[in-house]
Scaffold this motif. Structure first.
Motif, short mmCIF file in Angstrom:
data_model
loop_
_atom_site.label_atom_id
_atom_site.label_comp_id
_atom_site.label_asym_id
_atom_site.label_seq_id
_atom_site.Cartn_x
_atom_site.Cartn_y
_atom_site.Cartn_z
N VAL A 1 30.36 -16.55 44.36
CA VAL A 1 31.60 -15.95 44.76
C VAL A 1 31.74 -16.68 46.31
O VAL A 1 31.14 -16.22 46.99
CB VAL A 1 32.00 -14.63 44.87
N ILE B 1 41.26 -16.91 39.31
CA ILE B 1 41.44 -15.51 38.55
C ILE B 1 42.64 -15.40 37.70
O ILE B 1 43.00 -15.03 36.72
CB ILE B 1 41.29 -14.43 39.53
N TRP C 1 40.39 -18.98 56.22
CA TRP C 1 39.90 -18.14 55.12
C TRP C 1 40.99 -17.64 54.05
O TRP C 1 40.65 -17.54 52.86
CB TRP C 1 39.27 -16.87 55.81
N GLN C 2 42.25 -17.48 54.40
CA GLN C 2 43.33 -17.19 53.60
C GLN C 2 43.08 -18.29 52.39
O GLN C 2 43.38 -17.78 51.17
CB GLN C 2 44.80 -17.40 54.12
N LEU D 1 33.47 -17.47 49.44
CA LEU D 1 34.93 -17.17 50.15
C LEU D 1 34.81 -18.02 51.35
O LEU D 1 35.61 -18.01 52.35
CB LEU D 1 34.59 -15.69 50.50
N ILE E 1 40.16 -18.68 45.03
CA ILE E 1 39.77 -18.02 43.94
C ILE E 1 40.57 -17.16 43.34
O ILE E 1 40.58 -17.15 42.13
CB ILE E 1 38.80 -16.49 45.08
N VAL E 2 42.01 -16.98 44.13
CA VAL E 2 43.33 -16.37 43.39
C VAL E 2 43.39 -17.07 42.33
O VAL E 2 43.73 -16.91 41.16
CB VAL E 2 44.16 -15.77 44.18
N LEU F 1 31.89 -16.64 54.03
CA LEU F 1 33.38 -16.53 54.65
C LEU F 1 33.05 -16.97 56.26
O LEU F 1 33.82 -17.46 56.72
CB LEU F 1 33.57 -15.03 54.53
N GLY G 1 40.55 -17.55 50.10
CA GLY G 1 40.87 -16.51 49.00
C GLY G 1 41.77 -17.24 48.06
O GLY G 1 41.73 -16.73 46.82
N GLU G 2 42.87 -18.00 48.47
CA GLU G 2 43.86 -18.34 47.54
C GLU G 2 43.17 -19.07 46.55
O GLU G 2 43.50 -19.18 45.51
CB GLU G 2 45.00 -18.89 48.09
#
Lengths: 327, 306
Positions: free
Chosen positions: A57, A265, A254-255, A59, A261-262, A133, A258-259
């Motif tokens: 994972v 998912i 970092w957004q 980030l 990974i989004v 991250l 995150g996106e």
């Protein structure tokens, strides 16, 4: 319930049909949107190799996306200002040639992924998430304070870089280029998963101890996956910067990590086409909800929360009726 | 470079480190007890700051504003725990990351919806503003000294809470063996809500206190959150002592690096280049520190488990 391979072909075909329709309907903006979706998908396909097969994972994948972007930005900047690039002992000229830029982006982000991976893979679980991250953030702050290449304002490129035999300024031709890159990355992912390396990596995710017992080094497997993953995301970054003809520290934010990974998912973790479906939905939502309300991120958040809490397999999981290759 | 400047910068570093501790303590407590990685901790920091700014704007009282920050963040924390987080304790880390990322989106855009995109301002109250004279003739802002004092008292309070009270015993027992303490008749889900609300209240307090010297705006929590992650990676996850030492180290490295690295490079480079190289490297200093600690000790300075 639909078989996963059918869904894969339908999605891929959809990605070709929409821009071709836009071309015939003379809607260049739709082609640009489709290109954006293809490139986000490419970045997420890269991440999916580490996350989906290797269970890492990360980030901090925006680090590689941004490095690819800056590889393009810096080389093209030196070419358009006719200043050579000084690298200590070497002096090289800037370039506007896409193949060279892509190669640079891949090598630079692979090297960065190697160093970050080497340090981060000393740990597992939550530590790994937080450390990746933090490294991503390190690049973000570095790019802000390094004023030689625009600092916070970023770098603009006047003309899109060239590819031999193509006119990249024509939206559909540039789309074709990006789509080919996406197909190549999907092919790499598909081949990798069936290869001995992919099988060992899959095993290393599920049980590192057993992998070690049969004489393989799980950390080395994961490191290689992380490097391949970073390289693909770096390539996506270079193309993305070329799409916008602009690179700035937000590519390191970092957004964005995150996106990415989004996207995976929403589509479905560990699925070949998961990131592609996720990116298509993300860009569509962004475009339509974004036109409808300024606060579309609230709705994205709600959708995401519902998927995590109630629909573990993402879109592919819902369509095939199977929770996923792994949970 | 005078001694006075150096002492001032060390105090600045301490102050930012202590505020980081308030964030990191909550994060590390929540991870230690519930095994949960909470990206939305920065949002609770923001909630505290906005509540404080709104109440200070309406009543003019800074103390009421602090109370509002604590209450709003604790309440938001308790609600979030009961509605969302509770379902995630047994979920893989990936799900926790995503769900709390979703919470950030909801909190940030929701706050923008209510308060607009412009920053709010929270003023330092008149009785705490202005400089104070320290021994040795150093003029230092009183408010920043108060921040150091408040942070230290919270640190002592937390130590007392975990080491000397009944709920502290339950928290520590929850870290070690949650089935056993549930079997002993402790209401574990209530305990989790309390721990989460406590962590949230600490984040809200930090947000309100720091909000008075910076601006209160959407997205203010995430940079602090990521630094707090660096802190607990350095200190070791689950350890409050580690969070304290890590926070001070990070605060000092960040502040002193920004001042002294450019000066250092001026010794052997021309001024312009030295400033650029120095400040670019200073922005990376805390992450280099983190890497060094990781090479030396992969589970952090005081971490017991990976």
């Amino acid at each position: 319930m639909i078989r996963e391979s059918y869904i894969n072909w339908i999605v891929l075909a959809g990605f070709l049909v929409v821009p071709l329709w836009a071309l015939s309907a003379d809607e260049p903006f739709t082609i640009t949107l489709a290109t954006r979706a293809v490139l986000l998908a490419l970045a997420a396909v890269g991440l999916n190799i580490a996350l989906g097969i290797g269970g890492l994972v990360s980030l901090g994948h925006a680090a590689f996306f941004g490095l690819g972007g800056y590889a393009m930005g810096i080389l093209a900047h030196h070419a358009q200002t006719f200043t050579p690039l000084e690298l200590g002992m070497f002096t090289i000229a800037g370039t506007k040639s896409m193949p060279i830029i892509w190669l640079t982006a891949i090598i630079v982000s692979a090297l960065a992924a190697f160093v970050i991976g080497l340090l981060s893979l000393r740990t597992t679980g939550v530590y790994f998430i937080m450390i990746t991250l933090a490294f991503g953030q390190m690049f973000f702050f570095f790019s802000i304070s390094w004023s030689a290449y625009g600092g916070e304002d970023g770098l603009s490129i006047y003309v899109r870089n060239g590819f031999p035999g193509l006119n990249t300024l024509v939206p559909i031709q540039f789309f074709g280029l990006c789509f080919t890159a996406l197909c190549a990355a999907l092919f790499v992912h598909w081949k990798l998963r069936k290869s001995p390396f992919g099988l060992a990596l899959n095993a290393a995710r599920q049980s590192p101890a057993r992998v070690e017992t049969v004489g393989l080094n799980p950390v080395r497997l994961k490191l290689l996956a992380f490097v391949i993953s970073g390289a693909i995301t770096g390539l996506a970054g270079a193309l993305f910067a070329d799409l916008n003809r602009f690179v700035s520290p937000t590519m390191f934010s970092w957004q964005l990590s995150g996106e990415l990974i989004v996207l995976i998912i929403i589509g479905g973790v560990g699925r070949l086409m998961g990131p592609v479906i996720g990116a298509a939905l993300f860009v569509t939502l962004e475009h339509f909800l974004g036109a409808f309300t300024d606060f579309w991120h609230v709705w994205l958040g709600v959708i995401l929360l519902l998927i995590v809490l109630f629909a573990r397999g993402g879109v592919v999981g819902i369509l095939t009726g199977k929770a996923g290759p792994h949970v | 470079m005078s001694t006075i400047l150096i002492i001032e910068q060390i105090l600045n570093g301490l102050q930012s480190g202590i505020m980081l501790f308030l964030m990191a303590a909550g994060l590390t407590l929540i991870f230690g007890v519930m095994g949960l990685i909470n990206l939305a901790h920065g949002s609770l920091y923001m909630v505290g700051a906005f509540a404080a700014a709104a109440v200070a704007g309406a009543t003019g009282s800074f103390l009421l504003a602090l109370v509002a920050a604590l209450a709003a963040a604790a309440l938001a924390g308790a609600i979030v725990e009961m509605v969302v987080i509770r379902r995630l304790y047994k979920a893989p880390h990936l799900d926790q990351v995503l769900a709390t990322f979703a919470l950030i989106l909801i909190f940030s855009e929701g706050t923008r919806w209510i308060f607009g995109s412009f920053p709010l301002f929270l003023d330092v109250p008149s009785y705490l503003s202005g400089p104070i004279r320290l021994p040795g003739g150093i003029q230092y802002p009183l408010y920043r000294l108060v921040l150091i004092g408040v942070g230290l008292s919270v640190a002592i309070g937390l130590w007392w809470l975990t080491a000397r009270t009944r709920i502290g015993i339950q928290i520590r027992a929850g870290e070690n063996d949650r089935e056993m303490i549930a079997a002993l008749g402790v209401d574990i889900s209530k305990l989790y809500t309390i721990v989460f609300a406590l962590g949230a209240a600490l984040a809200g307090l930090a947000g309100a206190l720091v909000g008075a010297i910076q601006s209160v705006q959407v997205g203010m929590g995430e940079p602090v959150l990521i630094l707090a992650f660096v802190v607990i990676v350095i200190g070791g996850i689950g350890s409050i002592k580690g969070a304290f030492i890590g926070a001070i180290l990070v605060g000092l490295t960040d502040t002193l690096g920004g001042i002294f690295l450019p000066q250092l490079f001026k010794l052997f480079m021309e001024t312009g280049a030295a400033t650029q190289t120095g400040s670019a490297l200073a922005s990376m200093a805390v992450y280099v520190l983190m890497s060094l600690v990781l090479i030396w000790r992969p589970t952090g300075l005081f971490g017991a488990r990976a």
